[in-house]
Design a protein around this motif. Structure first.
Motif, PDB file in Angstrom:
ATOM      1  N   LEU A   1       0.801  -1.216   0.000  1.00  0.00           N
ATOM      2  CA  LEU A   1       0.000   0.000   0.000  1.00  0.00           C
ATOM      3  C   LEU A   1       0.838   1.272   0.000  1.00  0.00           C
ATOM      4  CD1 LEU A   1      -2.871  -0.955   2.488  1.00  0.00           C
ATOM      5  CD2 LEU A   1      -2.807  -1.177  -0.003  1.00  0.00           C
ATOM      6  N   VAL A   2       2.162   1.134   0.032  1.00  0.00           N
ATOM      7  CA  VAL A   2       3.031   2.311   0.037  1.00  0.00           C
ATOM      8  C   VAL A   2       3.028   2.934  -1.355  1.00  0.00           C
ATOM      9  CG1 VAL A   2       5.421   3.129   0.270  1.00  0.00           C
ATOM     10  CG2 VAL A   2       4.473   1.507   1.928  1.00  0.00           C
ATOM     11  N   LEU A   3       2.756   4.216  -1.376  1.00  0.00           N
ATOM     12  CA  LEU A   3       2.729   4.980  -2.620  1.00  0.00           C
ATOM     13  C   LEU A   3       3.326   6.343  -2.306  1.00  0.00           C
ATOM     14  CD1 LEU A   3       1.596   4.752  -5.559  1.00  0.00           C
ATOM     15  CD2 LEU A   3      -0.406   5.955  -4.711  1.00  0.00           C
ATOM     16  N   LEU A   4       4.482   6.632  -2.887  1.00  0.00           N
ATOM     17  CA  LEU A   4       5.193   7.885  -2.620  1.00  0.00           C
ATOM     18  C   LEU A   4       5.010   8.826  -3.806  1.00  0.00           C
ATOM     19  CD1 LEU A   4       8.449   6.257  -1.213  1.00  0.00           C
ATOM     20  CD2 LEU A   4       6.538   7.196   0.084  1.00  0.00           C
ATOM     21  N   HIS A   5       4.603  10.056  -3.518  1.00  0.00           N
ATOM     22  CA  HIS A   5       4.310  11.031  -4.567  1.00  0.00           C
ATOM     23  C   HIS A   5       4.342  12.435  -3.984  1.00  0.00           C
ATOM     24  CE1 HIS A   5       0.350  11.555  -2.758  1.00  0.00           C
ATOM     25  NE2 HIS A   5       0.350  10.236  -2.622  1.00  0.00           N
ATOM     26  N   LYS A   6       4.306  13.440  -4.874  1.00  0.00           N
ATOM     27  CA  LYS A   6       4.214  14.833  -4.429  1.00  0.00           C
ATOM     28  C   LYS A   6       2.880  15.022  -3.744  1.00  0.00           C
ATOM     29  CE  LYS A   6       4.703  17.186  -8.182  1.00  0.00           C
ATOM     30  NZ  LYS A   6       4.895  18.143  -9.240  1.00  0.00           N
ATOM     31  N   PRO A   7       2.763  15.734  -2.702  1.00  0.00           N
ATOM     32  CA  PRO A   7       3.711  16.492  -1.899  1.00  0.00           C
ATOM     33  C   PRO A   7       4.022  15.804  -0.567  1.00  0.00           C
ATOM     34  CG  PRO A   7       1.527  17.337  -1.453  1.00  0.00           C
ATOM     35  CD  PRO A   7       1.377  16.156  -2.409  1.00  0.00           C
ATOM     36  N   LEU A   8       4.077  14.478  -0.550  1.00  0.00           N
ATOM     37  CA  LEU A   8       4.297  13.756   0.706  1.00  0.00           C
ATOM     38  C   LEU A   8       5.615  14.124   1.370  1.00  0.00           C
ATOM     39  CD1 LEU A   8       3.100  10.132  -0.122  1.00  0.00           C
ATOM     40  CD2 LEU A   8       1.910  11.872   1.213  1.00  0.00           C
ATOM     41  N   LYS A   9       5.642  13.899   2.687  1.00  0.00           N
ATOM     42  CA  LYS A   9       6.835  14.103   3.493  1.00  0.00           C
ATOM     43  C   LYS A   9       6.968  12.904   4.416  1.00  0.00           C
ATOM     44  CE  LYS A   9       5.983  19.058   3.772  1.00  0.00           C
ATOM     45  NZ  LYS A   9       5.675  20.167   4.657  1.00  0.00           N
TER      46      LYS A   9
ATOM     47  N   GLY B   1       5.954   9.247 -12.187  1.00  0.00           N
ATOM     48  CA  GLY B   1       6.595   9.941 -11.080  1.00  0.00           C
ATOM     49  C   GLY B   1       6.085   9.549  -9.717  1.00  0.00           C
ATOM     50  N   ILE B   2       5.276   8.510  -9.648  1.00  0.00           N
ATOM     51  CA  ILE B   2       4.723   8.016  -8.387  1.00  0.00           C
ATOM     52  C   ILE B   2       5.370   6.672  -8.083  1.00  0.00           C
ATOM     53  CG2 ILE B   2       2.632   7.263  -7.206  1.00  0.00           C
ATOM     54  CD1 ILE B   2       1.100   9.222  -9.068  1.00  0.00           C
ATOM     55  N   ALA B   3       5.978   6.565  -6.907  1.00  0.00           N
ATOM     56  CA  ALA B   3       6.712   5.354  -6.553  1.00  0.00           C
ATOM     57  C   ALA B   3       5.859   4.426  -5.701  1.00  0.00           C
ATOM     58  CB  ALA B   3       8.000   5.718  -5.813  1.00  0.00           C
ATOM     59  N   GLY B   4       5.338   3.395  -6.359  1.00  0.00           N
ATOM     60  CA  GLY B   4       4.632   2.312  -5.675  1.00  0.00           C
ATOM     61  C   GLY B   4       5.544   1.096  -5.666  1.00  0.00           C
TER      62      GLY B   4
END
Length: 188
Positions: A57-65, A105-108
């Motif tokens: 379920l990890v999904l890294l994208h703008k504007p996460l911190k 550009g989204i890291a799943g």
């Protein structure tokens, strides 16, 4: 919010897994975050999913911190400030292009398996994907509206920006999809 990611989260939290993010899910999530040294914000983001051992379920994208963004930046050889910005997005796109993935550009999980520091096993990749004949869990529209009303009545503090994102995601997750997050990606 409603859908398969919510159902998976609910199973992990030990609450009724109906796929609807209501007050019981919110309360259990806050308690989990408090118990595990996470920011008790009631938002299940990458750091919470990682702590829960739910890498699918990890999904890294703008504007996460956060820590997972920092780990991503370190793996990409970037200055690791923990803020997913334009440079991080561009580096993720390069990894995706080099590995024949959708360049968004989204890291799943599919992208993260190609980034040093992330150990993503094929089982996790497969858990993050749904076959063409898979369907989102059936969500009772009346139950979803009741859960939404209960959540709003609880006085839980969320920002206007978070509410906008939640609304967009809630509308998107009911559409047919191949990946758990494929409909959500277009929102960000």
């Amino acid at each position: 919010m409603a859908g398969e990611p919510v159902r998976i989260l609910q199973e992990k939290l030990g609450v009724t897994a109906d796929g609807i993010f209501g007050q019981a899910t919110y309360g259990a999530l806050i308690q989990y975050q408090k118990d595990n040294g996470l920011s008790p914000d009631g938002i299940a983001g990458p750091d919470t999913f990682t702590a829960m051992e739910l890498p699918e379920l990890v999904l890294l994208h703008k504007p996460l911190k956060g820590q997972q963004v920092k780990k991503l930046q370190e793996g990409l050889g970037l200055a690791a400030d923990g803020v997913f910005g334009p440079a991080t997005e561009a580096a993720v796109k390069k990894v995706q292009e080099a590995n024949g993935l959708d360049v968004d550009g989204i890291a799943g999980p599919q992208t993260l398996q190609h980034i040093p520091g992330f150990r993503i096993e094929m089982e996790i990749i497969h858990r993050s994907l749904l076959s063409d004949d898979s369907a989102a869990p059936e969500i009772d529209a009346a139950a979803a509206e009741t859960a939404k009303a209960e959540f709003q009545a609880s006085g839980a503090a969320i920002t206007v920006e978070e509410q906008s994102t939640i609304s967009k995601v809630a509308n998107a997750v009911t559409a047919p999809y191949k990946s758990i997050w494929s409909t959500i990606k277009s929102i960000f």
